[in-house]
Design an enzyme around this catalytic site. Structure first.
Site, short mmCIF file in Angstrom:
data_model
loop_
_atom_site.label_atom_id
_atom_site.label_comp_id
_atom_site.label_asym_id
_atom_site.label_seq_id
_atom_site.Cartn_x
_atom_site.Cartn_y
_atom_site.Cartn_z
N PHE A 7 44.83 1.16 33.15
CA PHE A 7 45.51 -0.05 33.62
C PHE A 7 44.54 -1.17 33.96
O PHE A 7 44.90 -2.11 34.67
CB PHE A 7 46.38 0.28 34.85
N LEU A 8 43.30 -1.08 33.49
CA LEU A 8 42.30 -2.07 33.91
C LEU A 8 42.64 -3.47 33.42
O LEU A 8 43.22 -3.66 32.35
CB LEU A 8 40.89 -1.67 33.47
N ALA A 51 53.27 -19.81 37.54
CA ALA A 51 53.85 -20.45 36.36
C ALA A 51 52.79 -21.27 35.66
O ALA A 51 51.85 -21.76 36.28
CB ALA A 51 55.01 -21.34 36.79
N ASN A 90 53.22 -2.94 31.61
CA ASN A 90 52.91 -4.22 30.97
C ASN A 90 54.18 -5.03 30.70
O ASN A 90 54.18 -6.26 30.82
CB ASN A 90 52.11 -4.00 29.68
N THR A 114 44.56 -0.55 19.64
CA THR A 114 45.84 -0.37 18.92
C THR A 114 46.45 -1.75 18.74
O THR A 114 47.43 -2.09 19.39
CB THR A 114 46.80 0.55 19.72
N CYS A 145 46.49 -7.41 25.43
CA CYS A 145 47.42 -6.35 25.86
C CYS A 145 48.87 -6.80 25.96
O CYS A 145 49.71 -6.35 25.19
CB CYS A 145 46.97 -5.77 27.19
N LYS A 164 52.55 3.17 30.80
CA LYS A 164 51.68 2.05 30.44
C LYS A 164 52.46 0.87 29.88
O LYS A 164 52.32 -0.27 30.33
CB LYS A 164 50.62 2.54 29.44
C1 UDX Z 1 46.85 -6.62 31.51
C2 UDX Z 1 47.38 -5.73 32.65
O1 UDX Z 1 47.33 -6.46 33.88
C3 UDX Z 1 46.53 -4.47 32.75
O2 UDX Z 1 47.06 -3.61 33.75
C4 UDX Z 1 46.55 -3.77 31.41
O3 UDX Z 1 45.72 -2.62 31.45
C5 UDX Z 1 46.07 -4.71 30.31
O4 UDX Z 1 46.85 -5.90 30.30
P1 UDX Z 1 44.80 -8.32 31.23
O5 UDX Z 1 45.24 -8.51 29.82
O6 UDX Z 1 43.35 -8.14 31.52
O7 UDX Z 1 45.53 -7.03 31.87
O8 UDX Z 1 45.27 -9.61 32.03
P2 UDX Z 1 46.21 -9.97 33.26
O9 UDX Z 1 45.40 -10.26 34.44
O10 UDX Z 1 47.32 -9.00 33.40
O11 UDX Z 1 46.79 -11.36 32.73
C6 UDX Z 1 47.53 -11.42 31.52
C7 UDX Z 1 47.94 -12.82 31.18
O12 UDX Z 1 48.96 -13.26 32.07
C8 UDX Z 1 46.83 -13.88 31.27
O13 UDX Z 1 46.94 -14.72 30.12
C9 UDX Z 1 47.15 -14.63 32.54
O14 UDX Z 1 46.70 -15.96 32.48
C10 UDX Z 1 48.65 -14.55 32.56
N1 UDX Z 1 49.25 -14.66 33.91
C11 UDX Z 1 48.96 -13.72 34.87
C12 UDX Z 1 50.08 -15.72 34.21
O15 UDX Z 1 50.36 -16.58 33.36
N2 UDX Z 1 50.62 -15.81 35.46
C13 UDX Z 1 50.36 -14.89 36.44
O16 UDX Z 1 50.91 -15.04 37.54
C14 UDX Z 1 49.50 -13.82 36.13
#
Ligand code: UDX
Length: 435
Positions: free
Chosen positions: A149-150, A254, A210, A85, A262, A206
């Site tokens: 939520f993966l 940070a 996020n 989506t 997502c 969901k």
């Molecule tokens: C996310 C959600 O965690 C997940 O539950 C949902 O199903 C899909 O979206 P994902 O996109 O795989 O998962 O990545 P995630 O690990 O959540 O990280 C997202 C972004 O945040 C990354 O770019 C990561 O670098 C950034 N991030 C994460 C930070 O900048 N700081 C943090 O402390 C954690």
């Protein structure tokens, strides 16, 4: 249980393989014949740790197959919708055309007692509309919403052992609940919490999750901006507030901020839906969350410019990392690739590398200069920009790298290096939110 999974991207391919691993008989359906051919051969079309092994063993067991033929779903009782989506090109809203097409494609093949299960992230209200579409087709099938939520990089583990299960069901749909309980029997046996809710709540869970995660990241990045103005160190600040169990240290790293397929599009889609519902004020803070996040990329470009003396034009900049996060080859809305492209647009001679995301980057931005190794990237560099915190980059030896560059200047966009160690090796070390 016989299961079909419609859409075999990051979400669907992992879901299909994991369901087969749990003992279900699964057919994955996708319109992309090339993707189906790769998956049928046991090769995921994207990088995800653990998935190739799982795919191969599930295919060898005879419980998992892939096809472009939607009529193959006839054998199945539970049909998962796992299509994308994405953000609509012209607005913040989510593009529901793939979800709609998947449900419409299923309709002629549904039988009495079948359950259509939405997994895709959708604007609240979508499940009720699609449930009515399924009901009015008269097959006797029903619909449930079961958000996913993966996390990329941990997708297999998160699917096999989720931290919670959420079922969005029509009022009194005990048949739907029982079918989902059979699908997730092994997770439930491990004591995984289950929340049974109405459609709207399940859809909102969901996007709310996020939105919360994105807000947590932007909160610490806002603190990084204040730290930069005061000489404070945001990483110590995060550690110190993270010891408070009510706050917690997770998602307080940070740096360059969030990207991927997502968080960015989900918070924008959530704002767009809130506006339609007349509650845009309730989510106006997400506009700020988005802006803080995007400002970090500009700050990173400014820091690189600063360390090379005020103008990046003609300077050789080694870019380490292109994926939106480590252990992924995904460059959708990647802060790293955005910074690399901006530096190139300012006239820098960008030499970029990534352990897994070179192909995906090249497909999106063919004009950047990509190299396969850190050695090739840093040779003769006027500055190094570390943009994705891959384990191999966190472990770089400042003395070794220092012997290859033209100037020992590094900007750590993910606060993942030890400033003391790098400065001791003669580097000019700068980072986001750290002195
Ligand atoms: C996310 C959600 O965690 C997940 O539950 C949902 O199903 C899909 O979206 P994902 O996109 O795989 O998962 O990545 P995630 O690990 O959540 O990280 C997202 C972004 O945040 C990354 O770019 C990561 O670098 C950034 N991030 C994460 C930070 O900048 N700081 C943090 O402390 C954690």
């Amino acid at each position: 249980m016989k299961i079909s999974v419609i859409g075999c991207g990051y979400l669907g391919a992992v879901h299909a393989a994991c369901m087969a691993d749990l003992g279900h008989e699964v057919v994955g359906v996708d319109v992309d014949a090339a993707k189906v051919a790769l998956l049928s051969a046991g090769t995921p079309p994207f990088f995800e740790p653990g998935l190739p092994e799982l795919l191969r063993s599930a295919i060898a067991s005879g419980r998992l197959s892939f096809t472009t033929d939607i009529s193959a779903v006839r054998e199945a009782t539970v049909h998962f919708i796992a299509v994308g989506t994405p953000q609509l090109g012209e607005s913040n809203a989510a593009d529901l055309r793939y979800v709609d097409a998947a449900v419409e494609g299923l309709l002629p093949h549904l039988r009495d007692g079948d359950l259509v299960v939405g997994k895709s992230t959708v604007p609240v209200g979508t499940a009720a509309r699609l449930a009515e579409l399924v009901r009015s087709a008269g097959s006797g099938a029903t619909l449930a919403w079961n958000p996913e939520f993966l996390r990329e990089g941990f997708a297999v583990k998160d699917t096999l052992a989720p931290d919670r299960l959420v079922y969005g069901l029509a009022p009194g749909d005990s048949v739907g609940e029982r079918l989902l309980d059979s699908v997730y029997a092994s997770a439930l046996a491990l004591g995984t919490p289950k929340v049974v809710a109405d459609f709207a709540t399940a859809e909102l869970v969901k996007v709310a999750a996020n939105a919360f995660l994105a807000t947590k990241i932007s909160f610490i990045n806002a603190m990084a901006e204040v730290a930069e103005a005061t000489g404070a160190d945001v990483t110590q600040l995060a550690d110190a507030i993270g010891y408070d169990a009510r706050i917690g240290r997770k998602f307080l790293n940070a740096g360059l901020g969030f990207g991927g397929g997502c968080l960015p599009k989900d918070i924008r889609g959530f704002m767009a839906r809130a506006e339609e519902l007349g509650v845009d004020q309730a989510l106006s803070f997400l506009r700020e969350v988005d802006s803080i996040n995007l400002r970090r990329r500009g700050r990173m470009v400014d820091l690189v410019t600063e360390v090379v003396g005020g103008d990046v034009a003609g300077k050789r900049i080694a870019v380490l990392g292109l994926a939106f996060k480590p252990d992924s080859d995904d460059v959708r809305d990647s802060p790293a690739i955005d910074v690399a492209v901006r530096l190139a647009a300012l006239g820098a001679d960008v030499v970029a590398t990534d352990p897994e995301a070179l192909e995906t980057s090249r497909r999106r931005f063919p004009d950047l200069n990509y190299v396969a190794s850190v050695d090739d990237a840093v040779r003769g560099a006027d500055a190094v920009a570390l943009l994705t915190e891959w384990k191999t980059y966190r472990a770089l030896d400042p003395t070794l790298v220092g012997s290859a560059v033209a100037t020992r200047a590094i900007v750590d966009g993910r606060n993942c290096l030890d400033p003391v160690q790098w400065r001791a090796a003669g580097w000019l070390y700068r980072a986001l939110g750290r002195p």
